[in-house]
Every structure is written in C-alpha cells, then in structure tokens.
Design a protein around this motif. Structure first.
Motif, PDB file in Angstrom:
ATOM      1  N   PRO A  16       0.820  -1.209   0.000  1.00  0.00           N
ATOM      2  CA  PRO A  16       0.000   0.000   0.000  1.00  0.00           C
ATOM      3  C   PRO A  16       0.858   1.265   0.000  1.00  0.00           C
ATOM      4  O   PRO A  16       2.008   1.245   0.417  1.00  0.00           O
ATOM      5  CB  PRO A  16      -0.799  -0.110   1.297  1.00  0.00           C
ATOM      6  N   CYS A  17       0.294   2.372  -0.485  1.00  0.00           N
ATOM      7  CA  CYS A  17       1.001   3.652  -0.540  1.00  0.00           C
ATOM      8  C   CYS A  17       1.279   4.184   0.861  1.00  0.00           C
ATOM      9  O   CYS A  17       0.384   4.213   1.705  1.00  0.00           O
ATOM     10  CB  CYS A  17       0.144   4.654  -1.315  1.00  0.00           C
ATOM     11  N   PRO A  18       2.519   4.613   1.125  1.00  0.00           N
ATOM     12  CA  PRO A  18       2.827   5.208   2.438  1.00  0.00           C
ATOM     13  C   PRO A  18       2.046   6.501   2.685  1.00  0.00           C
ATOM     14  O   PRO A  18       1.875   6.913   3.828  1.00  0.00           O
ATOM     15  CB  PRO A  18       4.328   5.501   2.362  1.00  0.00           C
ATOM     16  N   GLY A  19       1.551   7.120   1.620  1.00  0.00           N
ATOM     17  CA  GLY A  19       0.845   8.386   1.773  1.00  0.00           C
ATOM     18  C   GLY A  19      -0.652   8.222   1.961  1.00  0.00           C
ATOM     19  O   GLY A  19      -1.247   8.828   2.855  1.00  0.00           O
ATOM     20  N   CYS A  20      -1.302   7.400   1.127  1.00  0.00           N
ATOM     21  CA  CYS A  20      -2.774   7.335   1.163  1.00  0.00           C
ATOM     22  C   CYS A  20      -3.292   5.932   1.445  1.00  0.00           C
ATOM     23  O   CYS A  20      -4.498   5.726   1.505  1.00  0.00           O
ATOM     24  CB  CYS A  20      -3.356   7.853  -0.147  1.00  0.00           C
ATOM     25  N   ASP A  21      -2.382   4.960   1.573  1.00  0.00           N
ATOM     26  CA  ASP A  21      -2.748   3.597   1.940  1.00  0.00           C
ATOM     27  C   ASP A  21      -3.415   2.789   0.824  1.00  0.00           C
ATOM     28  O   ASP A  21      -3.732   1.625   1.004  1.00  0.00           O
ATOM     29  CB  ASP A  21      -3.645   3.606   3.186  1.00  0.00           C
ATOM     30  N   LEU A  22      -3.636   3.430  -0.325  1.00  0.00           N
ATOM     31  CA  LEU A  22      -4.242   2.706  -1.449  1.00  0.00           C
ATOM     32  C   LEU A  22      -3.207   1.786  -2.096  1.00  0.00           C
ATOM     33  O   LEU A  22      -2.024   2.085  -2.092  1.00  0.00           O
ATOM     34  CB  LEU A  22      -4.713   3.698  -2.509  1.00  0.00           C
ATOM     35  N   ARG A  23      -3.687   0.701  -2.678  1.00  0.00           N
ATOM     36  CA  ARG A  23      -2.783  -0.144  -3.449  1.00  0.00           C
ATOM     37  C   ARG A  23      -2.784   0.361  -4.890  1.00  0.00           C
ATOM     38  O   ARG A  23      -3.458  -0.191  -5.748  1.00  0.00           O
ATOM     39  CB  ARG A  23      -3.241  -1.593  -3.391  1.00  0.00           C
ATOM     40  N   GLY A  49      -5.098   7.189  -6.877  1.00  0.00           N
ATOM     41  CA  GLY A  49      -4.009   7.340  -5.914  1.00  0.00           C
ATOM     42  C   GLY A  49      -3.708   8.805  -5.647  1.00  0.00           C
ATOM     43  O   GLY A  49      -4.245   9.699  -6.307  1.00  0.00           O
ATOM     44  N   CYS A  50      -2.808   9.048  -4.673  1.00  0.00           N
ATOM     45  CA  CYS A  50      -2.546  10.423  -4.243  1.00  0.00           C
ATOM     46  C   CYS A  50      -1.456  11.095  -5.082  1.00  0.00           C
ATOM     47  O   CYS A  50      -1.164  12.266  -4.891  1.00  0.00           O
ATOM     48  CB  CYS A  50      -2.145  10.437  -2.770  1.00  0.00           C
ATOM     49  N   GLY A  51      -0.847  10.366  -6.028  1.00  0.00           N
ATOM     50  CA  GLY A  51       0.185  10.974  -6.860  1.00  0.00           C
ATOM     51  C   GLY A  51       1.511  11.137  -6.131  1.00  0.00           C
ATOM     52  O   GLY A  51       2.422  11.762  -6.647  1.00  0.00           O
ATOM     53  N   GLY A  52       1.623  10.554  -4.930  1.00  0.00           N
ATOM     54  CA  GLY A  52       2.872  10.655  -4.164  1.00  0.00           C
ATOM     55  C   GLY A  52       3.994   9.874  -4.828  1.00  0.00           C
ATOM     56  O   GLY A  52       3.762   9.009  -5.663  1.00  0.00           O
ATOM     57  N   LEU A  53       5.211  10.241  -4.479  1.00  0.00           N
ATOM     58  CA  LEU A  53       6.359   9.584  -5.074  1.00  0.00           C
ATOM     59  C   LEU A  53       7.357   9.256  -3.970  1.00  0.00           C
ATOM     60  O   LEU A  53       7.674  10.107  -3.154  1.00  0.00           O
ATOM     61  CB  LEU A  53       6.996  10.514  -6.100  1.00  0.00           C
ATOM     62  N   TRP A  54       7.820   8.010  -3.958  1.00  0.00           N
ATOM     63  CA  TRP A  54       8.670   7.536  -2.875  1.00  0.00           C
ATOM     64  C   TRP A  54       9.872   6.827  -3.448  1.00  0.00           C
ATOM     65  O   TRP A  54       9.765   6.192  -4.488  1.00  0.00           O
ATOM     66  CB  TRP A  54       7.867   6.587  -1.977  1.00  0.00           C
ATOM     67  N   SER A  55      10.986   6.898  -2.738  1.00  0.00           N
ATOM     68  CA  SER A  55      12.152   6.146  -3.200  1.00  0.00           C
ATOM     69  C   SER A  55      11.892   4.666  -2.963  1.00  0.00           C
ATOM     70  O   SER A  55      11.107   4.286  -2.093  1.00  0.00           O
ATOM     71  CB  SER A  55      13.415   6.600  -2.464  1.00  0.00           C
ATOM     72  N   LEU A  56      12.559   3.837  -3.760  1.00  0.00           N
ATOM     73  CA  LEU A  56      12.404   2.394  -3.622  1.00  0.00           C
ATOM     74  C   LEU A  56      12.774   1.951  -2.206  1.00  0.00           C
ATOM     75  O   LEU A  56      12.095   1.117  -1.602  1.00  0.00           O
ATOM     76  CB  LEU A  56      13.300   1.705  -4.654  1.00  0.00           C
ATOM     77  N   ALA A  57      13.844   2.536  -1.651  1.00  0.00           N
ATOM     78  CA  ALA A  57      14.294   2.175  -0.298  1.00  0.00           C
ATOM     79  C   ALA A  57      13.207   2.508   0.728  1.00  0.00           C
ATOM     80  O   ALA A  57      12.927   1.729   1.644  1.00  0.00           O
ATOM     81  CB  ALA A  57      15.590   2.910   0.032  1.00  0.00           C
ATOM     82  N   TYR A  58      12.580   3.666   0.555  1.00  0.00           N
ATOM     83  CA  TYR A  58      11.522   4.092   1.483  1.00  0.00           C
ATOM     84  C   TYR A  58      10.347   3.119   1.411  1.00  0.00           C
ATOM     85  O   TYR A  58       9.785   2.711   2.430  1.00  0.00           O
ATOM     86  CB  TYR A  58      11.073   5.509   1.119  1.00  0.00           C
ATOM     87  N   TYR A  59       9.991   2.742   0.194  1.00  0.00           N
ATOM     88  CA  TYR A  59       8.878   1.798   0.001  1.00  0.00           C
ATOM     89  C   TYR A  59       9.202   0.451   0.653  1.00  0.00           C
ATOM     90  O   TYR A  59       8.375  -0.131   1.354  1.00  0.00           O
ATOM     91  CB  TYR A  59       8.601   1.617  -1.498  1.00  0.00           C
ATOM     92  N   ASN A  60      10.426  -0.045   0.424  1.00  0.00           N
ATOM     93  CA  ASN A  60      10.807  -1.333   1.003  1.00  0.00           C
ATOM     94  C   ASN A  60      10.755  -1.296   2.526  1.00  0.00           C
ATOM     95  O   ASN A  60      10.301  -2.240   3.166  1.00  0.00           O
ATOM     96  CB  ASN A  60      12.206  -1.730   0.523  1.00  0.00           C
ATOM     97  N   ASP A  61      11.222  -0.185   3.128  1.00  0.00           N
ATOM     98  CA  ASP A  61      11.144  -0.030   4.580  1.00  0.00           C
ATOM     99  C   ASP A  61       9.692  -0.064   5.044  1.00  0.00           C
ATOM    100  O   ASP A  61       9.347  -0.701   6.039  1.00  0.00           O
ATOM    101  CB  ASP A  61      11.768   1.304   5.014  1.00  0.00           C
ATOM    102  N   GLU A  85       8.031  -2.773   7.537  1.00  0.00           N
ATOM    103  CA  GLU A  85       7.377  -2.348   8.781  1.00  0.00           C
ATOM    104  C   GLU A  85       5.997  -3.006   8.913  1.00  0.00           C
ATOM    105  O   GLU A  85       5.627  -3.498   9.980  1.00  0.00           O
ATOM    106  CB  GLU A  85       7.192  -0.815   8.796  1.00  0.00           C
ATOM    107  N   ILE A  86       5.252  -3.009   7.803  1.00  0.00           N
ATOM    108  CA  ILE A  86       3.915  -3.605   7.810  1.00  0.00           C
ATOM    109  C   ILE A  86       4.008  -5.104   8.106  1.00  0.00           C
ATOM    110  O   ILE A  86       3.277  -5.633   8.930  1.00  0.00           O
ATOM    111  CB  ILE A  86       3.212  -3.389   6.447  1.00  0.00           C
ATOM    112  N   LEU A  87       4.961  -5.757   7.444  1.00  0.00           N
ATOM    113  CA  LEU A  87       5.117  -7.200   7.641  1.00  0.00           C
ATOM    114  C   LEU A  87       5.532  -7.503   9.078  1.00  0.00           C
ATOM    115  O   LEU A  87       5.074  -8.466   9.675  1.00  0.00           O
ATOM    116  CB  LEU A  87       6.149  -7.762   6.655  1.00  0.00           C
ATOM    117  N   LYS A  88       6.404  -6.644   9.637  1.00  0.00           N
ATOM    118  CA  LYS A  88       6.837  -6.821  11.028  1.00  0.00           C
ATOM    119  C   LYS A  88       5.627  -6.721  11.954  1.00  0.00           C
ATOM    120  O   LYS A  88       5.454  -7.530  12.853  1.00  0.00           O
ATOM    121  CB  LYS A  88       7.865  -5.734  11.388  1.00  0.00           C
TER     122      LYS A  88
END
Ligand SMILES: [Zn+2]
Ligand SMILES: [Zn+2]
Length: 227
Positions: A177-184, A203-215, A219-222
């Motif tokens: 899911p998006c770190p900004g709006c939670d949508l897939r 979607g919210c049009g947000g943009l995230w680095s791949l590293a940020y997304y992986n983190d 976090e969600i999986l943890k």
C-alpha cells in the motif's frame, strides 16, 4: 503565529487536497522526489532517444538528410529533444511547436541557479552532469517562487520523451500500500528507483524512493508478524 504552508505543486495530492509543504520549502517531500526522479531520468532518456533518431515502425516527423544519396529519414521530433533547441521546430500548424530540448532545458536551469547562487556555470557539462548538478540543488530550488516552473519543465522532458520513444514503457504494479494514502495504487517505471502512487486510478500521486517503500513494506510485515 503558526503558519501552515501547502505544497504549491499543481499536481500535488492528485484529486484531493495538496499535501503540507516540507519545513521551510514551498513543496512537499513527494513532490521534491518527483523532481529528483525526473532529473535522474533525463540522461538515460537522452541516450535512449539518441539511438532512435531513425524511425522504426512508429510514426513521426521525418526530414531528408542527404542531397545526393538516397534521402535518409530521421525523426525531427527526436532530434529536437536530444539537440540544443535554439529554434523550436514547428509543424504544419503554426501553434504547434516541437518537443522541448533536453540539453537546453537543463542548461537554462543550471545557468539560472548558478546566477542566483554565485556559482561558476559548468560550460562543458553534458546532460548527465547537468542533471546531477540540478539534482544537488533541488532542496534550495524548492524554496524559490519559480519552483513550479522548474518542476513543470523538467517533468515535461520525461513525459515528452516517453511519448515520443518508439519503445514500450514497462510499468510494474506493486502490491504494497502507498505510504501516503494507503491505497494499493503504486507503480514503478522500469529502470527507475522511484515508486509512484498512480493518480489515474485514484491514488494520491505521491512519489517515494524504492528504499523508502521497502522499509514501509517491511514495517507492515513486522507488524503482522507480531500481532
Ligand atoms: Zn506536493
Ligand atoms: Zn498514495
């Protein structure tokens, strides 16, 4: 007096409200990520377009390159983007100008930033060096009133190049899911290190680095593993 500043980028937040601007800046983090992404893409797009000056199966404007020998067709629109663009190419319709020049656009903004910051203009820099130079000044530029023009011109390069290119842009859909709006609604364009929240599907049009997304995903999986 507390002052809240909303991000000034026109596309910020998709159809919803614009996000809060980052501290001391006029735009938010996802929008400055977008600018970094578009700058980072410029050298590869420039190289790739350079290999597609000759028309393939897709259409495009052609110009005859030889006088004596058989005419060599080349794509004018592609040439327009990869060369310095002192004169804009015009089509049949007078209002129709050609696509923007990648080197000229980067040079203009580099020149402006050098003027403002009292830096020596890197006269011999190529597209890759210019893009890297501009990327180093994104944060500073994000507090200037011309940041929107800067973002739009750099964003237009990537859009125009993707529109012209006789290749298929591979877009991968991500499950997290998006770190900004939670949508897939997250997508990743092949070859890029950025994840975008697709505004065309809500979607919210947000943009995230791949590293940020992986983190974010780990976090969600943890969290799931604990509960
Ligand atoms: Zn924004
Ligand atoms: Zn989103």
């Amino acid at each position: 007096m507390t002052q809240t500043t909303l991000c000034v980028a026109p596309t910020c937040g998709g159809d919803g409200d614009p996000r809060q601007a980052a501290d001391g800046l006029l735009i938010c983090l996802p929008c400055s990520n977008r600018l970094r992404r578009d700058l980072g893409a410029a050298p590869a797009l420039h190289r790739w377009l350079g290999e597609h000056v000759m028309p393939g199966t897709s259409g495009g404007d052609r110009v005859s390159g030889g006088r004596v020998e058989a005419p060599v067709p080349a794509r004018l629109d592609v040439l327009c983007m990869i060369n310095d663009g002192a004169v804009a190419y015009r089509g049949d319709d007078d209002d129709q100008v050609g696509p923007p020049s990648i080197p000229s656009t980067l040079k203009n903004w580099t020149w402006l930033i050098c003027e403002h910051r009292g830096l020596v203009y890197p006269a011999t820099a190529g597209v890759a060096e210019l893009a890297a130079f501009l990327a180093r000044h994104v944060e500073w530029a994000a507090s200037r009133e011309w940041i929107v023009d800067f973002m739009e011109e750099i964003g237009a390069l990537r859009r125009a190049a993707h529109g012209l290119a006789p290749w298929t842009v591979h877009v991968q859909e991500l499950v997290g899911p998006c770190p900004g709006c939670d949508l897939r609604a997250l997508i990743r364009t092949a070859g890029e290190e950025w994840i975008e929240c697709d505004a065309t599907v809500g979607g919210c049009g947000g943009l995230w680095s791949l590293a940020y997304y992986n983190d974010h995903v780990s976090e969600i999986l943890k969290g799931k593993a604990i509960s």
